[in-house]
Design a protein around this motif. Structure first.
Motif, PDB file in Angstrom:
ATOM      1  N   MET A   1       0.847  -1.188   0.000  1.00  0.00           N
ATOM      2  CA  MET A   1       0.000   0.000   0.000  1.00  0.00           C
ATOM      3  C   MET A   1       0.882   1.238   0.000  1.00  0.00           C
ATOM      4  SD  MET A   1      -3.083   1.298   0.066  1.00  0.00           S
ATOM      5  CE  MET A   1      -4.127  -0.053   0.605  1.00  0.00           C
ATOM      6  N   ALA A   2       0.702   2.104  -0.973  1.00  0.00           N
ATOM      7  CA  ALA A   2       1.486   3.327  -1.052  1.00  0.00           C
ATOM      8  C   ALA A   2       1.063   4.301   0.042  1.00  0.00           C
ATOM      9  CB  ALA A   2       1.307   3.977  -2.425  1.00  0.00           C
ATOM     10  N   TYR A   3       1.984   5.167   0.422  1.00  0.00           N
ATOM     11  CA  TYR A   3       1.709   6.152   1.459  1.00  0.00           C
ATOM     12  C   TYR A   3       0.940   7.337   0.876  1.00  0.00           C
ATOM     13  CZ  TYR A   3       2.540  10.081   4.583  1.00  0.00           C
ATOM     14  OH  TYR A   3       2.380  11.177   5.385  1.00  0.00           O
ATOM     15  N   VAL A   4      -0.170   7.692   1.503  1.00  0.00           N
ATOM     16  CA  VAL A   4      -0.946   8.871   1.139  1.00  0.00           C
ATOM     17  C   VAL A   4      -1.155   9.687   2.409  1.00  0.00           C
ATOM     18  CG1 VAL A   4      -3.099   9.770   0.198  1.00  0.00           C
ATOM     19  CG2 VAL A   4      -2.122   7.661  -0.731  1.00  0.00           C
ATOM     20  N   PRO A   5      -0.751  10.961   2.444  1.00  0.00           N
ATOM     21  CA  PRO A   5      -0.934  11.775   3.653  1.00  0.00           C
ATOM     22  C   PRO A   5      -2.402  11.850   4.044  1.00  0.00           C
ATOM     23  CG  PRO A   5       0.470  12.897   2.059  1.00  0.00           C
ATOM     24  CD  PRO A   5      -0.108  11.722   1.361  1.00  0.00           C
ATOM     25  N   GLN A   6      -2.652  11.685   5.324  1.00  0.00           N
ATOM     26  CA  GLN A   6      -4.005  11.757   5.831  1.00  0.00           C
ATOM     27  C   GLN A   6      -4.156  13.007   6.699  1.00  0.00           C
ATOM     28  OE1 GLN A   6      -6.359   9.532   4.851  1.00  0.00           O
ATOM     29  NE2 GLN A   6      -4.769   8.547   3.601  1.00  0.00           N
ATOM     30  N   GLY A   7      -5.289  13.612   6.675  1.00  0.00           N
ATOM     31  CA  GLY A   7      -5.539  14.801   7.475  1.00  0.00           C
ATOM     32  C   GLY A   7      -6.821  14.607   8.264  1.00  0.00           C
ATOM     33  N   PRO A   8      -7.205  15.603   9.061  1.00  0.00           N
ATOM     34  CA  PRO A   8      -6.474  16.856   9.267  1.00  0.00           C
ATOM     35  C   PRO A   8      -5.299  16.693  10.239  1.00  0.00           C
ATOM     36  CG  PRO A   8      -8.477  16.848  10.554  1.00  0.00           C
ATOM     37  CD  PRO A   8      -8.509  15.587   9.756  1.00  0.00           C
ATOM     38  N   TRP A 314      10.458   6.094  -5.297  1.00  0.00           N
ATOM     39  CA  TRP A 314      11.349   6.911  -4.461  1.00  0.00           C
ATOM     40  C   TRP A 314      12.733   6.281  -4.374  1.00  0.00           C
ATOM     41  CZ3 TRP A 314       9.020  11.236  -4.327  1.00  0.00           C
ATOM     42  CH2 TRP A 314       7.626  11.305  -4.206  1.00  0.00           C
ATOM     43  N   HIS A 315      12.762   4.975  -4.233  1.00  0.00           N
ATOM     44  CA  HIS A 315      14.060   4.297  -4.156  1.00  0.00           C
ATOM     45  C   HIS A 315      14.808   4.392  -5.485  1.00  0.00           C
ATOM     46  CE1 HIS A 315      12.963   3.003  -0.218  1.00  0.00           C
ATOM     47  NE2 HIS A 315      11.996   2.215  -0.638  1.00  0.00           N
ATOM     48  N   LEU A 329      11.818   9.733   2.921  1.00  0.00           N
ATOM     49  CA  LEU A 329      10.976   9.500   1.749  1.00  0.00           C
ATOM     50  C   LEU A 329       9.543   9.214   2.182  1.00  0.00           C
ATOM     51  CD1 LEU A 329      13.395   7.135  -0.208  1.00  0.00           C
ATOM     52  CD2 LEU A 329      13.098   9.611  -0.521  1.00  0.00           C
ATOM     53  N   PRO A 330       8.562   9.639   1.392  1.00  0.00           N
ATOM     54  CA  PRO A 330       7.153   9.399   1.740  1.00  0.00           C
ATOM     55  C   PRO A 330       6.718   7.995   1.320  1.00  0.00           C
ATOM     56  CG  PRO A 330       7.271  10.672  -0.273  1.00  0.00           C
ATOM     57  CD  PRO A 330       8.693  10.487   0.187  1.00  0.00           C
ATOM     58  N   THR A 331       7.288   7.005   1.959  1.00  0.00           N
ATOM     59  CA  THR A 331       7.005   5.614   1.625  1.00  0.00           C
ATOM     60  C   THR A 331       6.050   5.021   2.644  1.00  0.00           C
ATOM     61  OG1 THR A 331       8.909   4.837   2.895  1.00  0.00           O
ATOM     62  CG2 THR A 331       9.274   5.339   0.571  1.00  0.00           C
TER      63      THR A 331
END
Length: 338
Positions: A1-8, A314-315, A329-331
């Motif tokens: 699963m790729a990293y996706v920023p979660q908010g808030p 990213w790698h 890295l945003p992994t």
């Protein structure tokens, strides 16, 4: 699963929370080119309706035009349905007879001029004028804007005035916004700062903030809002003549941006998606604010922000020397380099 920023995400310990993707409102002030009023209103409405409910503006943007347009777009919306930031340090006044407006990159601007004023009364009056243009009773965040050449006044009057407003609960979070990450690092180290808006210094093309600002923010618990993720356009469309840091990109940076785009293409990832995601590799980054020339760009940015980016990309960028090996890295694996 790729990293996706979660908010808030909370800004420092202020209680102010922002979504990971916000709207930078400089284009509403006619940055480089005029934007029709109807399009400006559509930009804001599309951002709010699409979940990008953090809106950042400033008196500097179009000599108040950005704030005025944003205020018209917010009319009738519940204050708690969005998070709003503006900036102080420059006050606006009417032009004197015979005086010509200095757009400083903004076109078709109102007949006003900017004046620096970091006094206590100036900070308060500047904020009050912003509230009038925005048509709101309060904003959530106030930044001292582009004050790198006014540090004596910042320490003596500007920041104490902002801190007083925070103490009085007139504003909820305070900080600084500028392009100079080294100055931001000094200010964060010395002062009780909730959040900084750092433009252009923490991107796929530039690591400057990682070396000076971000370590201080992590130590102090100060949040970072990232602006300029496309470095003025080069990372959005790396073609000859593209802008980098508000000027024509040097050949070496153009070459590197094109190489970044090529590797991203191998993984089926648009360069802009990678540019939007990259800053979130660092834990102090709370949000990115991105401008848009129209509602279609707002929707496009939101789609790109949620794009599935495999860790392998990213790698690969590190392996090919396009990103330094010590960068976070945003992994999907949150471990950071040591």
């Amino acid at each position: 699963m790729a990293y996706v920023p979660q908010g808030p995400r909370e800004l420092g310990r202020s209680g102010v929370c922002v979504p990971a993707l916000g709207l930078g409102c400089a284009p509403l002030g006619n940055l480089y080119t005029a934007m029709p009023e109807e399009r400006a209103q559509a930009v804001v409405s599309t951002a709010l309706d699409g979940g990008s409910g953090y809106l950042d503006t400033a008196p500097h943007y179009g000599l108040g035009l950005s704030e005025e347009r944003l205020g018209r777009a917010l009319a009738g919306r519940a204050p708690g349905s969005y998070t709003l930031s503006t900036k102080v340090g420059r006050r606006l006044r009417p032009l004197a007879p015979g005086e010509q407006p200095d757009g400083q990159g903004f076109v078709d601007v109102p007949a006003r001029a900017r004046e620096w004023d970091l006094s206590r009364d100036g900070i308060r009056a500047g904020l009050e004028s912003s509230l009038e243009r925005l048509g709101v009773d309060a904003v959530d965040v106030v930044y001292l804007h582009d004050v790198e050449n006014h540090l004596r006044e910042v320490y003596e009057t500007g920041f104490p005035a902002l801190a007083e407003l925070r103490e009085q609960k007139t504003v909820r979070a305070i900080g600084f916004g500028m392009n100079h990450s080294d100055v931001l690092a000094r200010l964060v180290a010395d002062l009780d700062v909730d959040v900084v808006l750092c433009a252009g210094r923490w991107t796929l093309l530039e690591r400057t903030a990682y070396d000076d600002l971000l370590p201080v923010c992590e130590r102090r618990g100060t949040s970072v809002v990232v602006g300029g993720v496309y470095n003025s356009g080069l990372l959005a469309d790396p073609r000859p003549g593209a802008r980098y840091d508000y000027a024509t990109a040097p050949d070496e940076l153009l070459r590197r941006a094109r190489e970044l785009a090529a590797v991203c293409g191998e993984f089926g990832v648009p360069l802009r998606a990678a540019a939007l995601r990259f800053p979130f590799g660092h834990p102090s980054v709370a949000a990115a604010v991105v401008g848009a020339a129209g509602p279609e760009e707002v929707r496009d940015n939101a789609e790109l922000f949620g794009h599935d980016i495999p860790d392998a990309l990213w790698h690969a960028l590190v392996d090919r020397g396009l990103l330094d090996g010590d960068l976070p890295l945003p992994t999907s694996d949150p471990r950071r380099p040591v």
